[in-house]
Each structure stands twice: as C-alpha cells, then as structure tokens.
Design an enzyme around this catalytic site. Structure first.
Site, PDB file in Angstrom:
ATOM      1  NE  ARG A 123      -4.096  -1.953   2.090  1.00 46.32           N
ATOM      2  CZ  ARG A 123      -4.081  -3.078   2.791  1.00 46.32           C
ATOM      3  NH1 ARG A 123      -3.088  -3.290   3.641  1.00 46.32           N
ATOM      4  NH2 ARG A 123      -5.038  -3.971   2.647  1.00 46.32           N
ATOM      5  CE  LYS A 145      -0.234  13.402 -14.179  1.00 51.21           C
ATOM      6  NZ  LYS A 145      -0.574  14.475 -15.160  1.00 51.21           N
ATOM      7  CD  GLU A 187       6.805  17.340 -21.260  1.00 47.09           C
ATOM      8  OE1 GLU A 187       6.299  18.348 -20.725  1.00 47.09           O
ATOM      9  OE2 GLU A 187       6.149  16.345 -21.592  1.00 47.09           O
ATOM     10  CE  LYS A 229       5.242  17.777 -12.899  1.00 49.59           C
ATOM     11  NZ  LYS A 229       5.424  16.670 -13.842  1.00 49.59           N
ATOM     12  CD  GLU A 239      -3.486  16.401 -14.118  1.00 43.17           C
ATOM     13  OE1 GLU A 239      -4.195  16.121 -15.076  1.00 43.17           O
ATOM     14  OE2 GLU A 239      -2.314  16.008 -13.988  1.00 43.17           O
ATOM     15  NE  ARG A 243       0.626  17.377 -11.139  1.00 43.92           N
ATOM     16  CZ  ARG A 243       1.123  16.424 -10.347  1.00 43.92           C
ATOM     17  NH1 ARG A 243       0.726  16.333  -9.094  1.00 43.92           N
ATOM     18  NH2 ARG A 243       2.011  15.564 -10.807  1.00 43.92           N
ATOM     19  CG  ASN A 247      -1.903  17.351 -18.472  1.00 43.55           C
ATOM     20  OD1 ASN A 247      -0.952  16.592 -18.370  1.00 43.55           O
ATOM     21  ND2 ASN A 247      -2.850  17.413 -17.546  1.00 43.55           N
ATOM     22  CG  HIS A 250       1.103  16.480 -22.243  1.00 45.11           C
ATOM     23  ND1 HIS A 250       1.737  17.700 -22.365  1.00 45.11           N
ATOM     24  CD2 HIS A 250       2.007  15.653 -21.655  1.00 45.11           C
ATOM     25  CE1 HIS A 250       2.951  17.608 -21.863  1.00 45.11           C
ATOM     26  NE2 HIS A 250       3.139  16.386 -21.424  1.00 45.11           N
ATOM     27  CG  HIS A 254      -0.832  11.719 -23.808  1.00 47.02           C
ATOM     28  ND1 HIS A 254      -1.334  11.880 -22.538  1.00 47.02           N
ATOM     29  CD2 HIS A 254       0.511  11.859 -23.693  1.00 47.02           C
ATOM     30  CE1 HIS A 254      -0.334  12.112 -21.693  1.00 47.02           C
ATOM     31  NE2 HIS A 254       0.791  12.108 -22.373  1.00 47.02           N
ATOM     32  CG  HIS A 272       6.058  11.827 -23.877  1.00 49.40           C
ATOM     33  ND1 HIS A 272       4.687  11.818 -23.901  1.00 49.40           N
ATOM     34  CD2 HIS A 272       6.419  12.745 -22.940  1.00 49.40           C
ATOM     35  CE1 HIS A 272       4.224  12.688 -23.016  1.00 49.40           C
ATOM     36  NE2 HIS A 272       5.249  13.260 -22.419  1.00 49.40           N
TER      37      HIS A 272
END
Length: 367
Positions: A123, A145, A187, A229, A239, A243, A247, A250, A254, A272
C-alpha cells in the site's frame, strides 16, 4: 549560472529536487533511504551504464543494505501491467518491508512504472527518482504521477505517489542520443509557454547552448522548469485544477502516441517529447482558432521548437477522426466532454471546455 541547484517541493508531500553533475555518486542518495531494502529499477539501456555506480554509492554509505535489481526492456511499449507485475515480483523476491525503497533509475517509462510499483507494494513504500533523461528530469520524475499504459490509451492505470527525493545528475545527459535530448527540450519549452513568457524568451536566447548540452545552461533550464512544476504541484497535488495546465500539448500528443502504438523508437514514429512538441503547436493553433491568442504566438512557438530540432507538424498518415476519438478517452476529458489546455496568450494558460469537434478536426486536418 551555477551547475548545482536545489528545488524544494512544498505542500502536502515535501521533498527536494537536486540538480547538477556527478550526483549519481553522491552519498545523499543513500541518505534518502529509511529501511534495509532497496530495489533499483532500470532498463536494458540505462542499467549497464549507471546501475553499478548507484549500487556502489548506496553500499559505500550503507554496507548492510540489501540491494536488488529489476531491469526491464526499454521503450514506452514496455510500460505495461505485465512489466509492473514483474517489478512487484522483484520486490516480493527480496522480501521488501514497508520501509523499503524503490530507486527509479531511468527515463519516464522507468520512473512511471517504478513509481506505480512503489505506490502499490504494501500500500505504498518510498520511491527515489534518479531520472536519466532530460524529459524525465523536468517532467515525469517530479509531482508523483505514476502509471502504466493500456492498448486503449496512455497512463490509464496508475496512482499519485510523491517521491521521497528526486536526484537529477545532469552529467548523464552527455550519454543521451541527440534525439532524446531534443525530446526533453519540448517539455522545457512547455513551462515557458504556459507559465513564464520571460523564460520562453530566455530559451529563445539560449537555444544553441541547450542543443549543445552546455552543463550550466541545461542545469539552469532544468531548475527553472522544476521550480515552475514544484510550485503548481504543491498547490494542486492531485491535478484537481491548476496543475492540469501542465498538460499543454499533451491531449493532442498522447493521441498521436497512442495511434502510433507507442512506437517512438521507430524512425517514422514520434517519441513522447516529439509528440508533445507537435501537440503544443496544435494547441496553440486551436487557441488562435477560438480567438484566445494571436496566430503569431503559434508561429513563434514553431520557430523555437524548430531551432531545438523538434517536429512541429502532424505526422503523415494519421486519421484526424481517429485522433479525435483517442482524445475522448484522454484522462483530461470529463463527463461534459474534452478539455484542452490553451494559452491566452503565450506565457499563461487555462483549461477550455466546449470547443466544437469541427474546430478541433479542422486544426488536425491542417496539421
């Protein structure tokens, strides 16, 4: 400009980001460990270069430490539930306890998968991110993330799990293929595009030094990116709002990656960072199409990305309608429909909902 920087991430989960050359041999890596088990997770490209050095650094400071390794195949196409299970099995094989740590030594694929394994083992155990690509130094290693991909889409299974520390050794960037370095610069450009027009101008002034991998210039760019960031992550760790502007590009990027089957290692497919570069240009053109920003801002972005050796046009052979369907499954979509990060103008951005499908399709068709 100094080549050594420390960036502090505040908020609910506090940790330091160390940036500079030679840090893989620094004892501070061992100081982040709380228990007696550490699993180094890496891939077949990075492990032969740096895993021995990291293990030696750990054992020099902590001779009784039990160090294991899980080395996975390289590439986005390997960021799967099957590889995640193998990583979990490696933790089980070394009888890792709840104070164990996973050490993610690699790029974004390794960092995402290793972080997800750390989030799930018992966990949640510590993960220390040792990013070895520019892209992972400025983006995926910071903020917690973690995820793996499914055939249906990128990063659809994962968890938020903040690292205990991020240690970015900029000296390893010298071993990066030029294409991978350029991918990371996409980025970096993103942070100027959505947060800081002054930083964007700094990137324009230092583009040649960045492409030449000058240590001090790269360290400065990484530190400024990480500060942006860190600030937004500390305010919005899961997010839920602000935040999401990280993206930028993205949603388009993506969709392109997914449609190309995460085949960025192939010469005719985008990795990417390249997909994000194209996605940012498409997002900038969409912002112009809906009247949020002048088209001249999109042209300025294209010019900088071109100087950094990045693609700015849609790959040939992709069906705009299929890309639109991919975007509907993107994590940023909500019950009310797709959301896009659009700038208004360069240097600031916000989320946009309700953009007509036909407007998006027209931007995709024009590429």
């Amino acid at each position: 400009m100094s080549a050594l920087h420390t960036v502090k991430v505040e908020g609910e989960s506090r940790y330091d980001i160390l940036i500079g050359p030679g840090l893989l041999g620094d004892a501070r890596i061992a100081q982040t460990l709380r228990g007696r088990h550490a699993l180094i997770v890496s891939d077949v490209n990075v492990a032969p270069l740096y895993a021995d050095r990291v293990e030696a650094t750990l054992l020099s400071a902590r001779p009784s430490l039990h160090v294991g390794r899980y080395v996975m195949p390289a590439g986005e196409q390997e960021k799967t539930l099957a590889r995640f299970c193998e990583c979990i099995d490696a933790l089980a094989a070394m009888c890792a306890t709840r104070d164990a740590a996973v050490i993610a030594l690699g790029g974004g694929v390794v960092g995402d998968l290793a972080g997800f394994a750390a989030a799930c083992w018992m966990r949640g155990i510590d993960v220390i991110q040792l990013p070895t690509t520019l892209l992972s130094m400025v983006d995926s290693s910071v903020g917690g993330k973690t995820a793996v991909d499914l055939p249906a889409g990128k990063n659809l299974v994962g968890a938020f799990h903040a690292p205990r520390a991020v240690i970015a050794d900029t000296a390893v960037l010298r071993s990066l293929p030029p294409r991978e370095l350029r991918a990371g610069l996409a980025e970096v450009v993103k942070y100027g595009a959505v947060f800081d027009a002054g930083f964007f101008a700094w990137l324009e002034a230092h583009a040649d030094a960045l492409v030449a991998s000058e240590d001090a210039t790269l360290s400065e760019a990484i530190a400024r990116s990480c500060r942006h960031k860190a600030e937004v992550v500390s305010r919005d760790p899961f997010e839920q709002g602000e935040r999401a502007v990280l993206n930028f590009g993205h949603t388009f990027g993506h969709a392109i990656e997914t449609e190309q089957g995460y085949a960025g290692a192939q010469s005719d497919a985008l990795n990417h960072g390249e997909a994000v570069a194209v996605g940012m240009v498409l997002a900038a053109k969409l912002a112009a199409a809906v009247g949020w920003a002048p088209l001249s801002d999109a042209h300025r972005l294209e010019a900088l990305l071109h100087r950094l050796g990045l693609p700015t046009a849609m790959p040939t052979g992709l069906d705009p309608s299929r890309l639109l369907e991919r975007m509907r499954l993107d994590k940023k979509a909500q019950a009310g429909g797709m959301r896009f990060v659009l700038w208004k103008p360069l240097g600031s951005a916000t989320l946009a909902s309700g953009v007509p499908d036909e407007t998006v399709l027209e931007v995709l068709r024009r590429g």
